[in-house]
Design a protein around this motif. Structure first.
Motif, PDB file in Angstrom:
ATOM      1  N   SER A   1     -10.443   4.010  -5.148  1.00 31.44           N
ATOM      2  CA  SER A   1      -9.275   4.823  -5.496  1.00 31.44           C
ATOM      3  C   SER A   1      -9.584   6.318  -5.406  1.00 31.44           C
ATOM      4  O   SER A   1      -8.682   7.121  -5.210  1.00 31.44           O
ATOM      5  CB  SER A   1      -8.779   4.472  -6.890  1.00 31.44           C
TER       6      SER A   1
ATOM      7  N   GLU B   1      -6.974  13.653   0.192  1.00 32.05           N
ATOM      8  CA  GLU B   1      -5.859  14.588  -0.022  1.00 32.05           C
ATOM      9  C   GLU B   1      -6.368  15.990  -0.341  1.00 32.05           C
ATOM     10  O   GLU B   1      -5.829  16.989   0.153  1.00 32.05           O
ATOM     11  CB  GLU B   1      -4.952  14.090  -1.147  1.00 32.05           C
TER      12      GLU B   1
ATOM     13  N   LEU C   1       1.463  10.041  -0.127  1.00 33.45           N
ATOM     14  CA  LEU C   1       0.815  11.219   0.450  1.00 33.45           C
ATOM     15  C   LEU C   1       1.828  12.033   1.257  1.00 33.45           C
ATOM     16  O   LEU C   1       1.889  13.255   1.150  1.00 33.45           O
ATOM     17  CB  LEU C   1      -0.370  10.812   1.319  1.00 33.45           C
TER      18      LEU C   1
ATOM     19  N   THR D   1      -0.107   4.326  -0.460  1.00 32.95           N
ATOM     20  CA  THR D   1      -0.851   5.552  -0.137  1.00 32.95           C
ATOM     21  C   THR D   1      -0.169   6.397   0.937  1.00 32.95           C
ATOM     22  O   THR D   1       0.026   7.603   0.725  1.00 32.95           O
ATOM     23  CB  THR D   1      -2.296   5.213   0.275  1.00 32.95           C
TER      24      THR D   1
ATOM     25  N   VAL E   1      -8.449   0.550   1.308  1.00 37.30           N
ATOM     26  CA  VAL E   1      -8.117   0.912  -0.068  1.00 37.30           C
ATOM     27  C   VAL E   1      -9.163   0.287  -1.000  1.00 37.30           C
ATOM     28  O   VAL E   1      -8.832  -0.448  -1.919  1.00 37.30           O
ATOM     29  CB  VAL E   1      -6.693   0.437  -0.434  1.00 37.30           C
TER      30      VAL E   1
ATOM     31  N   ALA F   1      -8.790   8.223  -1.647  1.00 39.39           N
ATOM     32  CA  ALA F   1      -7.485   8.812  -1.321  1.00 39.39           C
ATOM     33  C   ALA F   1      -7.334  10.200  -1.941  1.00 39.39           C
ATOM     34  O   ALA F   1      -6.812  11.118  -1.303  1.00 39.39           O
ATOM     35  CB  ALA F   1      -6.354   7.898  -1.779  1.00 39.39           C
TER      36      ALA F   1
ATOM     37  N   ASP G   1       0.854  -1.185   0.000  1.00 41.43           N
ATOM     38  CA  ASP G   1       0.000   0.000   0.000  1.00 41.43           C
ATOM     39  C   ASP G   1       0.894   1.240   0.000  1.00 41.43           C
ATOM     40  O   ASP G   1       1.510   1.574   1.006  1.00 41.43           O
ATOM     41  CB  ASP G   1      -0.928  -0.002   1.214  1.00 41.43           C
TER      42      ASP G   1
ATOM     43  N   TYR H   1      -2.113   6.632   7.460  1.00 47.01           N
ATOM     44  CA  TYR H   1      -3.334   6.542   6.648  1.00 47.01           C
ATOM     45  C   TYR H   1      -4.016   5.229   6.987  1.00 47.01           C
ATOM     46  O   TYR H   1      -3.496   4.157   6.685  1.00 47.01           O
ATOM     47  CB  TYR H   1      -2.963   6.603   5.160  1.00 47.01           C
TER      48      TYR H   1
END
Length: 124
Positions: free
Chosen positions: A103, A110, A80, A76, A100, A106, A74, A96
């Motif tokens: 998509s 953000e 990020l 992410t 998941v 995320a 992962d 985070y």
């Protein structure tokens, strides 16, 4: 401003919390502003399942990042953290803790963080 043992000034740690319903899911954000950076926790339940760190590099335009805790597949948290470091020029820790499954989640998360950074830049 406080003074460290070596005489340098030290910023106190400040905390900032906010929440938003994103894609029918209540997402909580917890920011701890640190001296020279910040820790950002994102989740819907009180768990710490991932932790990534990103720092600026004088040798590369893209910040360096490392996953300290969590599933290495992962990306992410690390990506990020990298983008937030690039934006703020600060050391950033990201936890985070959302599934998941979508998509778009995320990206929306953000965007919500960036909106909060614009509204309250002193909290990051």
């Amino acid at each position: 401003m406080e003074t460290a043992l070596n005489g340098d000034s030290v910023e106190p740690i400040t905390v900032h919390d906010f929440s938003e319903k994103i894609l029918e899911q209540l997402v909580h954000f917890h920011v701890m502003k640190l001296s020279g950076g910040f820790f950002l926790w994102i989740g819907s339940e009180p768990v710490l399942s991932s932790l990534a760190l990103a720092v600026s590099s004088k040798h590369d335009s893209m910040p360096l990042s490392a996953l300290v805790l969590g599933d290495p597949s992962d990306t992410t948290p690390s990506s990020l953290a990298q983008r937030l470091t690039k934006k703020t020029k600060k050391q950033v820790f990201v936890s985070y803790n959302l599934p998941v499954t979508n998509s778009n989640l995320a990206l929306l998360v953000e965007n919500r963080i960036k909106k909060e950074m614009e509204l309250h830049p002193d909290k990051f």
